[in-house]
Design an enzyme around this catalytic site. Sequence first.
Site, PDB file in Angstrom:
ATOM      1  N   ASN A  72      -9.804  -0.806  -1.933  1.00 38.54           N
ATOM      2  CA  ASN A  72      -9.096  -1.037  -0.654  1.00 38.54           C
ATOM      3  C   ASN A  72      -9.896  -0.892   0.766  1.00 38.54           C
ATOM      4  O   ASN A  72     -10.991   0.016   0.815  1.00 38.54           O
ATOM      5  CB  ASN A  72      -8.025   0.199  -0.321  1.00 38.54           C
ATOM      6  N   HIS A  85      -9.834   8.344   3.486  1.00 36.38           N
ATOM      7  CA  HIS A  85      -9.436   7.276   4.410  1.00 36.38           C
ATOM      8  C   HIS A  85     -10.049   7.284   6.054  1.00 36.38           C
ATOM      9  O   HIS A  85     -10.209   8.534   6.429  1.00 36.38           O
ATOM     10  CB  HIS A  85      -7.963   7.164   4.692  1.00 36.38           C
ATOM     11  N   HIS A 137      -9.514   4.093  -3.101  1.00 34.66           N
ATOM     12  CA  HIS A 137      -9.378   4.118  -1.961  1.00 34.66           C
ATOM     13  C   HIS A 137     -10.095   4.923  -0.976  1.00 34.66           C
ATOM     14  O   HIS A 137     -11.106   5.778  -1.341  1.00 34.66           O
ATOM     15  CB  HIS A 137      -7.825   4.972  -1.729  1.00 34.66           C
ATOM     16  N   GLU A 179      -4.452   7.858   7.424  1.00 31.57           N
ATOM     17  CA  GLU A 179      -3.956   6.306   7.351  1.00 31.57           C
ATOM     18  C   GLU A 179      -2.699   6.200   7.755  1.00 31.57           C
ATOM     19  O   GLU A 179      -1.808   6.807   6.953  1.00 31.57           O
ATOM     20  CB  GLU A 179      -4.570   5.888   5.952  1.00 31.57           C
ATOM     21  N   ASP A 215       3.054   6.445  -3.630  1.00 31.89           N
ATOM     22  CA  ASP A 215       2.074   7.390  -3.647  1.00 31.89           C
ATOM     23  C   ASP A 215       2.746   8.964  -3.835  1.00 31.89           C
ATOM     24  O   ASP A 215       3.376   9.172  -2.546  1.00 31.89           O
ATOM     25  CB  ASP A 215       1.079   7.250  -2.515  1.00 31.89           C
ATOM     26  N   ASP A 264       0.930  -1.189   0.112  1.00 28.37           N
ATOM     27  CA  ASP A 264      -0.070  -0.012   0.213  1.00 28.37           C
ATOM     28  C   ASP A 264       0.882   1.251   0.101  1.00 28.37           C
ATOM     29  O   ASP A 264       2.084   1.300  -0.043  1.00 28.37           O
ATOM     30  CB  ASP A 264      -0.816  -0.096   1.242  1.00 28.37           C
ATOM     31  N   HIS A 265       0.363   2.408   0.022  1.00 27.59           N
ATOM     32  CA  HIS A 265       1.021   3.702  -0.089  1.00 27.59           C
ATOM     33  C   HIS A 265       2.428   3.568   0.473  1.00 27.59           C
ATOM     34  O   HIS A 265       2.798   3.433   1.414  1.00 27.59           O
ATOM     35  CB  HIS A 265       0.195   4.709   0.727  1.00 27.59           C
TER      36      HIS A 265
HETATM   37 ZN   LIG Z   1      -5.189   4.337   0.591  1.00 28.56          ZN
END
Ligand SMILES: [Zn+2]
Length: 373
Positions: free
Chosen positions: A300, A240, A278, A196, A158, A123-124
């Site tokens: 996600n 998020h 997301h 997040e 990201d 992820d990110h």
């Molecule tokens: Zn995300």
Amino acid sequence: MQTGNRIFAALIDLKNFTMAKYTAGVLFGEELQALYEDAKNNEFAVPAVNVTGTDTINAAMEAAAKVNSPIIIQFSNGGAQFVAGKGMPNDKLQANIYGGVSGALHIHTLAKYYGIPVVVHTDHAAKKWLPWISGLLDQGEAYFKEKKRPLFSSHMLDLSEEPLEENIHTSVEFFERMKPLGMAIEIELGVTGGEEDGVDNSGVENDKLYTQPEHVAYAYTELSKVGRLFGVAAAFGNVHGVYSPGNVELRPVILKNSQDYIQKELKTKPKPVYFVFHGGSGSPQYQIREAIGYGAIKMNLDTDLQWAFWEGVQKYYKKNEPYLQGQLGNPEGPEKPNKKFYDPRVWLRKGEESFVTRLQTAFEDLNCINRNA
Ligand SMILES: [Zn+2]
């Protein structure tokens, strides 16, 4: 007997051949591309589940097996570190890197026995986390040399906080490194609101929360020069975490506008972009389905599943509270042992079961039931 065994083995082969669309195990390369196309053309999205250890990894695989569909299992940098253990030294990101490697290897080892196709993803990764991705790719290249398949199916960069040109330029460089391994890349354009894993975007101005079609077209053009296996997390008012309704409004039509713009300007087929959703926790099903209709192929899931895991443990505790106050002594007598109540396999399992149930609902919301048939 020999013949009987051979017929039996052939029948099992036939069963696997006719019942499963994708190979059980970790997906990559052409098969990963086929899944992306399948999702886009048949309007479903694959849930991408954030995990933190073998409990949540196994629960994710269990849910995917129950609905007979592919799943994306992903590690944030913090999730990967947690796999390694919070007590392990991490001064050189070794816990982030080798925790991720360990989690990926766990999936490589077990996914085929769960009988499900899994996309293993990270992820990110903002700019300061690029050394984490480089470290994972060092390990991934070594793994590929030996096994002829990648350790991870894909990584996300990201760089949405950076200038657009830098975001795309750096993403292209990483994609060039990942492509020979049969890996995909995910990038982010615009900003997902909320907070997040320690990244707080709750103060970001509203226009950055909606991605411009021109920016998606630029990213599409540059990444297409390397390959087709890329996904774009575009911002369309998604946030998020779960908050009480605020000023930000979810506008999935932003995705459609970008698809139509690219089709027209770059003369592509309809819906050229694989979008990633997301910050969808708490979104109503009709908006999720709308986003899927515009080419969102991955969604996600983190916050809602975190709550589900906790809620399973919480309910178990409440139900069995008098049996969980000491090693000995409960309503049946002061000397009665409580071992079978506090064994972690009992209460962690309640968390897993609740996680599996909530994830099955997500598979339904994403129109992702029986997609491996
Ligand atoms: Zn995300």
